[in-house]
Design a protein around this motif. Sequence first.
Motif, PDB file in Angstrom:
ATOM      1  N   ILE A 114      14.220  42.523  42.615  1.00 48.20           N
ATOM      2  CA  ILE A 114      15.434  42.477  41.792  1.00 48.20           C
ATOM      3  C   ILE A 114      16.470  43.497  42.238  1.00 48.20           C
ATOM      4  N   ASN A 115      16.182  44.213  43.310  1.00 44.02           N
ATOM      5  CA  ASN A 115      17.087  45.262  43.771  1.00 44.02           C
ATOM      6  C   ASN A 115      18.444  44.679  44.171  1.00 44.02           C
ATOM      7  N   GLY A 116      19.517  45.179  43.573  1.00 41.87           N
ATOM      8  CA  GLY A 116      20.863  44.738  43.909  1.00 41.87           C
ATOM      9  C   GLY A 116      21.336  43.499  43.191  1.00 41.87           C
ATOM     10  N   LEU A 117      20.495  42.916  42.335  1.00 42.53           N
ATOM     11  CA  LEU A 117      20.887  41.709  41.622  1.00 42.53           C
ATOM     12  C   LEU A 117      21.670  42.034  40.362  1.00 42.53           C
ATOM     13  N   ASP A 118      22.527  41.099  39.943  1.00 43.47           N
ATOM     14  CA  ASP A 118      23.233  41.264  38.678  1.00 43.47           C
ATOM     15  C   ASP A 118      22.281  40.886  37.538  1.00 43.47           C
ATOM     16  N   PRO A 119      22.661  41.175  36.275  1.00 48.25           N
ATOM     17  CA  PRO A 119      21.753  40.904  35.146  1.00 48.25           C
ATOM     18  C   PRO A 119      21.235  39.475  35.091  1.00 48.25           C
ATOM     19  N   GLN A 120      22.087  38.492  35.406  1.00 45.54           N
ATOM     20  CA  GLN A 120      21.632  37.100  35.381  1.00 45.54           C
ATOM     21  C   GLN A 120      20.608  36.855  36.475  1.00 45.54           C
ATOM     22  N   GLY A 121      20.862  37.406  37.663  1.00 43.11           N
ATOM     23  CA  GLY A 121      19.923  37.248  38.769  1.00 43.11           C
ATOM     24  C   GLY A 121      18.583  37.889  38.475  1.00 43.11           C
ATOM     25  N   ILE A 122      18.612  39.059  37.825  1.00 42.63           N
ATOM     26  CA  ILE A 122      17.372  39.752  37.446  1.00 42.63           C
ATOM     27  C   ILE A 122      16.564  38.895  36.477  1.00 42.63           C
ATOM     28  N   ALA A 123      17.248  38.328  35.480  1.00 48.58           N
ATOM     29  CA  ALA A 123      16.569  37.492  34.485  1.00 48.58           C
ATOM     30  C   ALA A 123      15.957  36.253  35.135  1.00 48.58           C
ATOM     31  N   GLU A 124      16.669  35.662  36.097  1.00 47.26           N
ATOM     32  CA  GLU A 124      16.165  34.459  36.766  1.00 47.26           C
ATOM     33  C   GLU A 124      14.923  34.758  37.598  1.00 47.26           C
ATOM     34  N   ILE A 125      14.945  35.865  38.342  1.00 49.77           N
ATOM     35  CA  ILE A 125      13.784  36.239  39.159  1.00 49.77           C
ATOM     36  C   ILE A 125      12.600  36.586  38.261  1.00 49.77           C
ATOM     37  N   ARG A 126      12.882  37.257  37.136  1.00 50.50           N
ATOM     38  CA  ARG A 126      11.822  37.611  36.181  1.00 50.50           C
ATOM     39  C   ARG A 126      11.134  36.346  35.664  1.00 50.50           C
ATOM     40  N   GLU A 127      11.927  35.364  35.260  1.00 51.43           N
ATOM     41  CA  GLU A 127      11.343  34.120  34.740  1.00 51.43           C
ATOM     42  C   GLU A 127      10.551  33.386  35.817  1.00 51.43           C
ATOM     43  N   LEU A 128      11.035  33.448  37.048  1.00 51.41           N
ATOM     44  CA  LEU A 128      10.329  32.809  38.155  1.00 51.41           C
ATOM     45  C   LEU A 128       8.972  33.471  38.381  1.00 51.41           C
TER      46      LEU A 128
END
Length: 308
Positions: free
Chosen positions: A161-175
């Motif tokens: 999640i390094n460097g991702l915006d909040p939406q990107g972090i949430a998407e990777i977390r769910e994945l």
Amino acid sequence: MTSTIIEVEGLTKKFGQKTVVHDANFKITRGEIFGLIGQNGAGKSTLLKMIGGLMYPTSGNIHFFDRAATDYASCFERMGLLIEHPGLYPQYTAYDNLKLLAISYGLKQYKQYISELLELVGLDASNKTKVKHYSMGMKQRLGIAIALLGSPDVLILDEPINGLDPQGIAEIRELILDLNKKGLTIVISSHILEELSKVASKYAILHKGEIIEVISKDDLLLRCEERIEVVVDDVSKALPVLEQELRMKQFKVIDTHTLHIYDTHMNNQQIVKLLASHDQYVRSITNHKTSLEQYFLERTEKVGGSLD
């Protein structure tokens, strides 16, 4: 069949006179999301590279499925790795990136498989956009798809999640959570404990190359939970009083003098007054509430020191 999928014993890595990882010891259980938490430069990537077979340790042992890695080289084929940055071909589409790798792996029936992988990570196989135009979050998703291409038993993700915006972090977390529900064991590193706590089931805290603590999610949350710390002359005498008179149920005896109380219906004044009425002297009583980041900082500050 053993539940331990990876076991690390005394793993050490030196570059010249500099020790980057020192005497690391921990076990990873099948089906876990194992979180490796440490500040930048703590040695996380080096440790993951050794586990993933990208780097030889200076000393120590790694066991996979109860077999030593030195006697079981093919075990590394059972792991999918995304360490540091995904190796992508920027001039190609996501589908073509996976196609090139599938061919190099010797996969023959790969068309449907690639489409399913891309769908799994939230990408469209029919998208003709070149990877160089992808957002960082989309590149991370494609990197995870590449790591999954060989149908691994273990997925190793270094700071995904390094460097991702909040939406990107949430998407990777769910994945990550979705992949784990499908039975995949995941090892994930981060320097942000608060975010890691949303996915991991067990943690190893790495500080200046040393594993200073391995702790389950339940124990970590318990240590960070709001509590009343009571210090008395004799816990064995104070405990029955609190259980009977105030119906105390959620507590932990720390030592012969210290008690942690997690019952929210109790307050400091009640406790002191009750114990005094039973001739139990309260040395101190304090309220504690520790955030996950505070806990991490407190643990690393207590250790201090450096490796040479």
